[in-house]
Write an enzyme that holds these catalytic residues in place. Sequence first.
Site, PDB file in Angstrom:
ATOM      1  N   TYR A  61     -30.714 -22.135  79.624  1.00 57.00           N
ATOM      2  CA  TYR A  61     -31.116 -22.061  78.216  1.00 57.00           C
ATOM      3  C   TYR A  61     -32.502 -21.445  78.058  1.00 57.00           C
ATOM      4  O   TYR A  61     -32.769 -20.698  77.123  1.00 57.00           O
ATOM      5  CB  TYR A  61     -31.053 -23.453  77.563  1.00 57.00           C
ATOM      6  N   ARG A  64     -32.151 -17.756  78.208  1.00 60.82           N
ATOM      7  CA  ARG A  64     -31.627 -17.244  76.932  1.00 60.82           C
ATOM      8  C   ARG A  64     -32.687 -17.330  75.833  1.00 60.82           C
ATOM      9  O   ARG A  64     -32.768 -16.474  74.954  1.00 60.82           O
ATOM     10  CB  ARG A  64     -30.363 -18.018  76.543  1.00 60.82           C
ATOM     11  N   ASP A 102     -30.096 -17.828  68.241  1.00 59.93           N
ATOM     12  CA  ASP A 102     -31.231 -16.969  68.627  1.00 59.93           C
ATOM     13  C   ASP A 102     -32.238 -16.726  67.498  1.00 59.93           C
ATOM     14  O   ASP A 102     -33.286 -16.126  67.714  1.00 59.93           O
ATOM     15  CB  ASP A 102     -30.701 -15.609  69.144  1.00 59.93           C
ATOM     16  N   HIS A 117     -24.787 -24.336  64.923  1.00 59.21           N
ATOM     17  CA  HIS A 117     -24.879 -24.767  66.331  1.00 59.21           C
ATOM     18  C   HIS A 117     -26.314 -24.909  66.816  1.00 59.21           C
ATOM     19  O   HIS A 117     -26.574 -24.845  68.007  1.00 59.21           O
ATOM     20  CB  HIS A 117     -24.111 -23.766  67.224  1.00 59.21           C
ATOM     21  N   CYS A 128     -37.043 -40.000  73.253  1.00 55.09           N
ATOM     22  CA  CYS A 128     -37.640 -40.454  71.974  1.00 55.09           C
ATOM     23  C   CYS A 128     -37.263 -39.545  70.818  1.00 55.09           C
ATOM     24  O   CYS A 128     -37.628 -39.808  69.674  1.00 55.09           O
ATOM     25  CB  CYS A 128     -39.180 -40.527  72.112  1.00 55.09           C
ATOM     26  N   CYS A 146     -41.315 -34.521  78.028  1.00 59.67           N
ATOM     27  CA  CYS A 146     -41.852 -34.892  76.720  1.00 59.67           C
ATOM     28  C   CYS A 146     -43.306 -35.349  76.860  1.00 59.67           C
ATOM     29  O   CYS A 146     -43.603 -36.238  77.688  1.00 59.67           O
ATOM     30  CB  CYS A 146     -41.006 -36.031  76.136  1.00 59.67           C
ATOM     31  N   THR A 187     -17.478 -12.746  65.724  1.00 62.82           N
ATOM     32  CA  THR A 187     -17.133 -14.025  66.353  1.00 62.82           C
ATOM     33  C   THR A 187     -15.681 -13.999  66.823  1.00 62.82           C
ATOM     34  O   THR A 187     -14.815 -13.427  66.184  1.00 62.82           O
ATOM     35  CB  THR A 187     -17.366 -15.217  65.395  1.00 62.82           C
ATOM     36  N   ASN A 212     -15.310  -7.146  63.524  1.00 59.70           N
ATOM     37  CA  ASN A 212     -15.362  -7.592  64.904  1.00 59.70           C
ATOM     38  C   ASN A 212     -14.943  -6.460  65.842  1.00 59.70           C
ATOM     39  O   ASN A 212     -14.146  -5.614  65.479  1.00 59.70           O
ATOM     40  CB  ASN A 212     -14.475  -8.826  65.105  1.00 59.70           C
TER      41      ASN A 212
HETATM   42  C1  BV8 Z   1     -17.114 -30.840  67.762  1.00 63.60           C
HETATM   43  C2  BV8 Z   1     -24.254 -23.597  71.197  1.00 63.60           C
HETATM   44  C3  BV8 Z   1     -16.591 -33.111  67.315  1.00 63.60           C
HETATM   45  C4  BV8 Z   1     -24.501 -23.757  72.635  1.00 63.60           C
HETATM   46  C5  BV8 Z   1     -21.835 -23.491  70.902  1.00 63.60           C
HETATM   47  C6  BV8 Z   1     -11.578 -30.293  73.795  1.00 63.60           C
HETATM   48  C7  BV8 Z   1     -12.674 -30.994  74.284  1.00 63.60           C
HETATM   49  C8  BV8 Z   1     -13.883 -31.061  73.575  1.00 63.60           C
HETATM   50  C9  BV8 Z   1     -14.009 -30.404  72.363  1.00 63.60           C
HETATM   51  C10 BV8 Z   1     -12.915 -29.697  71.907  1.00 63.60           C
HETATM   52  C11 BV8 Z   1     -11.712 -29.623  72.588  1.00 63.60           C
HETATM   53  N1  BV8 Z   1     -10.846 -28.855  71.876  1.00 63.60           N
HETATM   54  C12 BV8 Z   1     -11.470 -28.425  70.768  1.00 63.60           C
HETATM   55  C13 BV8 Z   1     -12.700 -28.949  70.756  1.00 63.60           C
HETATM   56  C14 BV8 Z   1     -13.706 -28.752  69.742  1.00 63.60           C
HETATM   57  C15 BV8 Z   1     -14.699 -27.734  70.289  1.00 63.60           C
HETATM   58  C16 BV8 Z   1     -14.034 -26.374  70.310  1.00 63.60           C
HETATM   59  O1  BV8 Z   1     -13.870 -25.758  69.281  1.00 63.60           O
HETATM   60  N2  BV8 Z   1     -13.646 -25.903  71.508  1.00 63.60           N
HETATM   61  C17 BV8 Z   1     -12.937 -24.632  71.574  1.00 63.60           C
HETATM   62  C18 BV8 Z   1     -13.585 -23.729  72.615  1.00 63.60           C
HETATM   63  C19 BV8 Z   1     -11.496 -24.935  71.916  1.00 63.60           C
HETATM   64  N3  BV8 Z   1     -15.792 -27.757  69.352  1.00 63.60           N
HETATM   65  C20 BV8 Z   1     -16.811 -28.598  69.567  1.00 63.60           C
HETATM   66  O2  BV8 Z   1     -16.936 -29.282  70.566  1.00 63.60           O
HETATM   67  C21 BV8 Z   1     -17.819 -28.680  68.444  1.00 63.60           C
HETATM   68  N4  BV8 Z   1     -18.086 -30.045  68.153  1.00 63.60           N
HETATM   69  O3  BV8 Z   1     -15.987 -30.510  67.545  1.00 63.60           O
HETATM   70  O4  BV8 Z   1     -17.556 -32.139  67.647  1.00 63.60           O
HETATM   71  C22 BV8 Z   1     -17.384 -34.316  67.047  1.00 63.60           C
HETATM   72  C23 BV8 Z   1     -17.437 -34.825  65.735  1.00 63.60           C
HETATM   73  C24 BV8 Z   1     -18.160 -35.964  65.497  1.00 63.60           C
HETATM   74  C25 BV8 Z   1     -18.859 -36.604  66.527  1.00 63.60           C
HETATM   75  C26 BV8 Z   1     -18.826 -36.069  67.823  1.00 63.60           C
HETATM   76  C27 BV8 Z   1     -18.084 -34.925  68.094  1.00 63.60           C
HETATM   77  C28 BV8 Z   1     -19.135 -28.038  68.860  1.00 63.60           C
HETATM   78  C29 BV8 Z   1     -18.948 -26.568  69.074  1.00 63.60           C
HETATM   79  C30 BV8 Z   1     -20.315 -25.910  69.279  1.00 63.60           C
HETATM   80  C31 BV8 Z   1     -20.486 -25.565  70.749  1.00 63.60           C
HETATM   81  N5  BV8 Z   1     -21.743 -24.806  70.922  1.00 63.60           N
HETATM   82  N6  BV8 Z   1     -23.001 -22.875  70.998  1.00 63.60           N
HETATM   83  C32 BV8 Z   1     -24.820 -22.443  73.286  1.00 63.60           C
HETATM   84  O5  BV8 Z   1     -25.015 -21.425  72.575  1.00 63.60           O
HETATM   85  O6  BV8 Z   1     -24.879 -22.449  74.513  1.00 63.60           O
HETATM   86  S1  BV8 Z   1     -20.460 -22.584  70.642  1.00 63.60           S
HETATM   87  C33 BV8 Z   1     -20.541 -21.025  71.375  1.00 63.60           C
HETATM   88  O7  BV8 Z   1     -19.308 -20.406  71.095  1.00 63.60           O
HETATM   89  C34 BV8 Z   1     -21.503 -20.053  70.792  1.00 63.60           C
HETATM   90  O8  BV8 Z   1     -22.733 -20.547  70.479  1.00 63.60           O
HETATM   91  C35 BV8 Z   1     -20.834 -19.555  69.562  1.00 63.60           C
HETATM   92  O9  BV8 Z   1     -21.390 -20.239  68.523  1.00 63.60           O
HETATM   93  C36 BV8 Z   1     -19.419 -20.018  69.752  1.00 63.60           C
HETATM   94  C37 BV8 Z   1     -18.411 -18.961  69.454  1.00 63.60           C
HETATM   95  O10 BV8 Z   1     -18.743 -17.871  70.219  1.00 63.60           O
HETATM   96  P1  BV8 Z   1     -18.910 -16.505  69.411  1.00 63.60           P
HETATM   97  O11 BV8 Z   1     -20.138 -16.568  68.585  1.00 63.60           O
HETATM   98  O12 BV8 Z   1     -17.646 -16.207  68.701  1.00 63.60           O
HETATM   99  O13 BV8 Z   1     -19.172 -15.518  70.599  1.00 63.60           O
HETATM  100  P2  BV8 Z   1     -18.066 -14.938  71.569  1.00 63.60           P
HETATM  101  O14 BV8 Z   1     -18.775 -14.371  72.738  1.00 63.60           O
HETATM  102  O15 BV8 Z   1     -16.973 -15.936  71.793  1.00 63.60           O
HETATM  103  O16 BV8 Z   1     -17.418 -13.767  70.690  1.00 63.60           O
HETATM  104  C38 BV8 Z   1     -18.222 -12.671  70.282  1.00 63.60           C
HETATM  105  C39 BV8 Z   1     -17.304 -11.765  69.506  1.00 63.60           C
HETATM  106  O17 BV8 Z   1     -18.075 -10.662  69.035  1.00 63.60           O
HETATM  107  C40 BV8 Z   1     -16.182 -11.181  70.352  1.00 63.60           C
HETATM  108  O18 BV8 Z   1     -14.967 -11.301  69.649  1.00 63.60           O
HETATM  109  C41 BV8 Z   1     -16.569  -9.704  70.523  1.00 63.60           C
HETATM  110  O19 BV8 Z   1     -15.446  -8.851  70.492  1.00 63.60           O
HETATM  111  C42 BV8 Z   1     -17.385  -9.464  69.279  1.00 63.60           C
HETATM  112  N7  BV8 Z   1     -18.419  -8.450  69.428  1.00 63.60           N
HETATM  113  C43 BV8 Z   1     -19.143  -8.139  70.532  1.00 63.60           C
HETATM  114  N8  BV8 Z   1     -20.038  -7.172  70.216  1.00 63.60           N
HETATM  115  C44 BV8 Z   1     -19.880  -6.903  68.887  1.00 63.60           C
HETATM  116  C45 BV8 Z   1     -18.848  -7.706  68.381  1.00 63.60           C
HETATM  117  N9  BV8 Z   1     -18.445  -7.667  67.096  1.00 63.60           N
HETATM  118  C46 BV8 Z   1     -19.088  -6.806  66.272  1.00 63.60           C
HETATM  119  N10 BV8 Z   1     -20.103  -6.003  66.679  1.00 63.60           N
HETATM  120  C47 BV8 Z   1     -20.509  -6.015  67.978  1.00 63.60           C
HETATM  121  N11 BV8 Z   1     -21.509  -5.202  68.369  1.00 63.60           N
HETATM  122 ZN    ZN Z   2     -40.039 -38.380  74.332  1.00 58.50          ZN
END
Ligand code: BV8
Ligand code: ZN
Length: 248
Positions: A61, A64, A102, A117, A128, A146, A187, A212
């Site tokens: 992290y 990044r 970012d 996110h 804390c 901390c 996305t 996209n």
């Molecule tokens: C939640 C921060 C509930 C960290 C991120 C099984 C087990 C556990 C959880 C789950 C499960 N099944 C489903 C879930 C829910 C899970 C989920 O959705 N999983 C998926 C993968 C199946 N979701 C969660 O866990 C969420 N929380 O549900 O909590 C809960 C409720 C109450 C109490 C407790 C719990 C939390 C999800 C957030 C995770 N954190 N990011 C970090 O950055 O390291 S998510 C991560 O993926 C990224 O940050 C981003 O936000 C997200 C999606 O990625 P994208 O942004 O779409 O990026 P990606 O690379 O995938 O795609 C880029 C796209 O751009 C591509 O299509 C590409 O073609 C295109 N592209 C590239 N260049 C360009 C372009 N397009 C245009 N122009 C360009 N130039």
């Molecule tokens: Zn602390």
Amino acid sequence: MIEALDRAESIVVMTGAGASAESGVPTFRDALTGLWAKYDPMELATPQAFARDAELVTRWYDRRRVDALAAQPNAGHEALVRMQRRVEGRGGRFTLVTQNVDRLHQRAGSTGVIELHGTLLRWRCVRCGEERDESGGAMASLPPVCASCGGARRPGVVWFGEALPEGAMERAAIEAERCDVFMTIGTSSVVYPAAGLVDVAIRGGAMTVEINAEATPATGRVTHALAGRSGEILPEIVRRLEVGRHDA
Ligand code: BV8
Ligand code: ZN
């Protein structure tokens, strides 16, 4: 499409990592190029990974974080700022919801950004809860310690399995439900609940647009699917709006 955008009183834009790709910030699923090629982001972006190896996770992290600070907003980010000023300038509503961590949208000049996110640029103590801005230089140690209680500090991002920031999804859904135009940009539309916002907009009767580089699970559900780079398509859309050309 351009005409609907020009008439819209309320626009919601949701962005993902693709919106930052042209700034040189690796997208989420290829954020592991180079030395990270052997790890799965789905593995690293979890509380379990942090509990298991806080040094490894915070090294990823912090790398990044440093890269994000070194990056510059791209033409797509700037086009969204111009779109927001146009809509708000005529008394309309513009809501930018991002999955990105970012803060390039804010650095470009977008305001009122809903960060679903969290962000790499604020870290907090797991003991804390003290939270601090980390927009400066290198961390003293990884994981950082901390200053108040000696606990380990983590990046202020939402990991898989963690709840989104209080109220973020609710505010985004209210705007998506009532907007005239919803745009989903850069996305893969696979992470929930963020990926469900386009369906809220569809149910609310909005015109939906996807920009996209490749097809996603949302492509077949939106009104207009534009394949290409956000850094090229968004400026062209804003240029047509500004010259009042609706032939599109
Ligand atoms: C939640 C921060 C509930 C960290 C991120 C099984 C087990 C556990 C959880 C789950 C499960 N099944 C489903 C879930 C829910 C899970 C989920 O959705 N999983 C998926 C993968 C199946 N979701 C969660 O866990 C969420 N929380 O549900 O909590 C809960 C409720 C109450 C109490 C407790 C719990 C939390 C999800 C957030 C995770 N954190 N990011 C970090 O950055 O390291 S998510 C991560 O993926 C990224 O940050 C981003 O936000 C997200 C999606 O990625 P994208 O942004 O779409 O990026 P990606 O690379 O995938 O795609 C880029 C796209 O751009 C591509 O299509 C590409 O073609 C295109 N592209 C590239 N260049 C360009 C372009 N397009 C245009 N122009 C360009 N130039
Ligand atoms: Zn602390």
